[in-house]
Scaffold this motif. Structure first.
Motif, PDB file in Angstrom:
ATOM      1  N   GLY A 161     -40.916  24.992 -45.238  1.00  0.00           N
ATOM      2  CA  GLY A 161     -39.246  25.075 -45.308  1.00  0.00           C
ATOM      3  C   GLY A 161     -38.763  24.246 -46.444  1.00  0.00           C
ATOM      4  N   THR A 162     -37.426  24.176 -46.133  1.00  0.00           N
ATOM      5  CA  THR A 162     -36.649  23.777 -47.703  1.00  0.00           C
ATOM      6  C   THR A 162     -36.977  22.130 -47.218  1.00  0.00           C
ATOM      7  N   THR A 163     -35.953  21.594 -48.963  1.00  0.00           N
ATOM      8  CA  THR A 163     -35.792  20.053 -48.928  1.00  0.00           C
ATOM      9  C   THR A 163     -34.595  20.042 -47.661  1.00  0.00           C
ATOM     10  N   ALA A 164     -33.800  20.745 -47.672  1.00  0.00           N
ATOM     11  CA  ALA A 164     -32.517  20.635 -46.375  1.00  0.00           C
ATOM     12  C   ALA A 164     -32.905  21.411 -45.687  1.00  0.00           C
ATOM     13  N   ASP A 165     -33.956  21.920 -44.960  1.00  0.00           N
ATOM     14  CA  ASP A 165     -34.193  21.725 -43.831  1.00  0.00           C
ATOM     15  C   ASP A 165     -34.808  20.828 -43.134  1.00  0.00           C
ATOM     16  N   GLY A 166     -35.283  19.571 -43.923  1.00  0.00           N
ATOM     17  CA  GLY A 166     -35.863  18.632 -43.670  1.00  0.00           C
ATOM     18  C   GLY A 166     -37.017  18.323 -44.910  1.00  0.00           C
ATOM     19  N   GLU A 167     -36.953  17.426 -45.906  1.00  0.00           N
ATOM     20  CA  GLU A 167     -38.222  17.062 -45.983  1.00  0.00           C
ATOM     21  C   GLU A 167     -39.335  16.482 -45.687  1.00  0.00           C
ATOM     22  N   GLU A 168     -39.081  15.919 -44.964  1.00  0.00           N
ATOM     23  CA  GLU A 168     -40.733  15.105 -43.837  1.00  0.00           C
ATOM     24  C   GLU A 168     -40.888  16.408 -43.483  1.00  0.00           C
ATOM     25  N   ARG A 169     -40.733  17.065 -42.882  1.00  0.00           N
ATOM     26  CA  ARG A 169     -41.198  18.327 -41.576  1.00  0.00           C
ATOM     27  C   ARG A 169     -41.365  18.939 -42.733  1.00  0.00           C
ATOM     28  N   ALA A 170     -40.785  19.504 -43.590  1.00  0.00           N
ATOM     29  CA  ALA A 170     -41.763  20.465 -44.004  1.00  0.00           C
ATOM     30  C   ALA A 170     -42.647  20.140 -44.776  1.00  0.00           C
ATOM     31  N   VAL A 171     -42.963  19.158 -45.390  1.00  0.00           N
ATOM     32  CA  VAL A 171     -44.221  18.283 -45.672  1.00  0.00           C
ATOM     33  C   VAL A 171     -45.759  18.084 -44.844  1.00  0.00           C
ATOM     34  N   ALA A 172     -45.256  17.557 -43.137  1.00  0.00           N
ATOM     35  CA  ALA A 172     -45.782  17.012 -42.606  1.00  0.00           C
ATOM     36  C   ALA A 172     -46.648  18.881 -42.261  1.00  0.00           C
ATOM     37  N   ALA A 173     -45.977  19.885 -41.909  1.00  0.00           N
ATOM     38  CA  ALA A 173     -46.429  21.311 -41.558  1.00  0.00           C
ATOM     39  C   ALA A 173     -47.023  21.835 -42.517  1.00  0.00           C
ATOM     40  N   ALA A 174     -47.050  21.550 -43.625  1.00  0.00           N
ATOM     41  CA  ALA A 174     -47.840  22.055 -45.051  1.00  0.00           C
ATOM     42  C   ALA A 174     -49.230  21.204 -44.549  1.00  0.00           C
ATOM     43  N   ARG A 175     -48.634  19.936 -44.631  1.00  0.00           N
ATOM     44  CA  ARG A 175     -50.483  19.456 -44.613  1.00  0.00           C
ATOM     45  C   ARG A 175     -51.240  19.941 -43.247  1.00  0.00           C
ATOM     46  N   LEU A 176     -50.324  19.355 -42.057  1.00  0.00           N
ATOM     47  CA  LEU A 176     -51.219  19.838 -40.679  1.00  0.00           C
ATOM     48  C   LEU A 176     -51.803  21.949 -41.409  1.00  0.00           C
ATOM     49  N   LEU A 177     -50.934  22.692 -41.443  1.00  0.00           N
ATOM     50  CA  LEU A 177     -51.278  24.247 -42.333  1.00  0.00           C
ATOM     51  C   LEU A 177     -52.857  23.824 -43.283  1.00  0.00           C
ATOM     52  N   LEU A 178     -52.550  22.839 -44.299  1.00  0.00           N
ATOM     53  CA  LEU A 178     -53.571  23.602 -45.107  1.00  0.00           C
ATOM     54  C   LEU A 178     -54.762  22.491 -44.321  1.00  0.00           C
ATOM     55  N   GLU A 179     -54.835  21.477 -43.372  1.00  0.00           N
ATOM     56  CA  GLU A 179     -56.136  20.852 -42.877  1.00  0.00           C
ATOM     57  C   GLU A 179     -56.860  22.167 -42.158  1.00  0.00           C
ATOM     58  N   GLU A 180     -56.242  22.576 -41.587  1.00  0.00           N
ATOM     59  CA  GLU A 180     -56.523  24.505 -40.510  1.00  0.00           C
ATOM     60  C   GLU A 180     -57.389  25.119 -41.862  1.00  0.00           C
ATOM     61  N   TRP A 181     -56.447  25.289 -42.326  1.00  0.00           N
ATOM     62  CA  TRP A 181     -57.605  25.996 -43.945  1.00  0.00           C
ATOM     63  C   TRP A 181     -58.624  25.179 -44.647  1.00  0.00           C
ATOM     64  N   LEU A 182     -58.833  24.128 -44.436  1.00  0.00           N
ATOM     65  CA  LEU A 182     -59.684  23.756 -45.313  1.00  0.00           C
ATOM     66  C   LEU A 182     -60.993  23.731 -44.551  1.00  0.00           C
ATOM     67  N   ASP A 183     -59.990  22.994 -43.310  1.00  0.00           N
ATOM     68  CA  ASP A 183     -61.751  23.465 -41.880  1.00  0.00           C
ATOM     69  C   ASP A 183     -62.181  24.235 -42.103  1.00  0.00           C
ATOM     70  N   ALA A 184     -61.188  25.333 -42.087  1.00  0.00           N
ATOM     71  CA  ALA A 184     -62.115  27.123 -41.302  1.00  0.00           C
ATOM     72  C   ALA A 184     -63.159  27.377 -42.963  1.00  0.00           C
ATOM     73  N   LEU A 185     -63.439  26.182 -44.124  1.00  0.00           N
ATOM     74  CA  LEU A 185     -64.073  26.726 -45.191  1.00  0.00           C
ATOM     75  C   LEU A 185     -65.468  26.261 -44.368  1.00  0.00           C
ATOM     76  N   PRO A 186     -66.068  27.090 -44.747  1.00  0.00           N
ATOM     77  CA  PRO A 186     -68.090  26.860 -44.180  1.00  0.00           C
ATOM     78  C   PRO A 186     -68.886  26.026 -46.007  1.00  0.00           C
TER      79      PRO A 186
END
Length: 154
Positions: free
Chosen positions: A73-98
Motif C-alpha cells: 500500500g501507499t502512505t495515502a492508503d494508510g501508512e500504519e496499515r501498509a507497514v503492518a501488512a508488510a511486516r506480516l508478509l515479511l514474517e511469513e517469508w522469513l519463517d519459510a527460510l529453512p
C-alpha cells in the motif's frame, strides 16, 4: 579507494539490519521499506510513497540469487496499515527460510527494479570527496563505506 567485491553487513538486532542472516544454501537481507518511483517529483507525495516487504537472497559467496518484493500500500492508503501488512508478509517469508539464523552477511552489489523503484546494493560516487566511494542499499539509504567493517550510516 578499493571497494571489496562483497560488502560486509553487520547484523544489528535493534535496528535496520535485524532481519539479515544466513539460511540453508545462502544468505538473506529482508526488511520493510518505503520507496518512490525513480524520477518522481511533485507535492502530492503520499500516493507515490509505496511500502514494501523485501526479501533478497544470495548464495554463500554473496552473489544475488533473487528478490521477493511486494507492495502493501501507499502512505495515502494508510501508512500504519501498509507497514503492518508488510511486516506480516515479511514474517511469513522469513519463517519459510529453512535453517534461518540472524547474523552478519557479506554480499556483492546488485540492482533490481520493481514498480519503477530501485532496490539493491549500489555503488555511489561523490567526485568532490577524498574517500567518495560507498555502497548504498536502496531504497532506504543504508550506506556502507571504508573501512568496510559492516557498519552502516543512514
Amino acid at each position: 579507494m578499493n571497494v571489496p567485491e562483497v560488502i560486509p553487513i553487520r547484523h544489528d538486532p535493534d535496528h535496520y539490519t535485524r532481519t539479515i542472516g544466513r539460511c540453508d544454501g545462502g544468505q538473506f537481507f529482508a526488511w520493510v521499506v518505503a520507496a518512490f518511483p525513480e524520477g518522481w517529483s511533485g507535492d502530492d507525495w503520499q500516493p507515490q510513497k509505496r511500502w514494501y516487504a523485501v526479501l533478497h537472497r544470495f548464495d554463500e559467496a554473496g552473489r544475488h540469487l533473487d528478490s521477493r518484493i511486494r507492495s502493501t500500500g501507499t502512505t495515502a492508503d494508510g501508512e500504519e496499515r501498509a507497514v503492518a501488512a508488510a511486516r506480516l508478509l515479511l514474517e511469513e517469508w522469513l519463517d519459510a527460510l529453512p535453517g534461518r539464523h540472524y547474523r552478519d552477511i557479506a554480499v556483492a552489489p546488485f540492482e533490481v527494479r520493481f514498480e519503477g523503484a530501485l532496490f539493491g546494493l549500489v555503488p555511489e560516487v561523490e567526485e568532490d570527496e577524498e574517500d567518495g566511494v560507498w555502497m548504498e542499499f536502496h531504497p532506504g539509504g543504508l550506506g556502507f563505506c571504508a573501512p568496510w567493517d559492516g557498519c552502516y550510516d543512514t
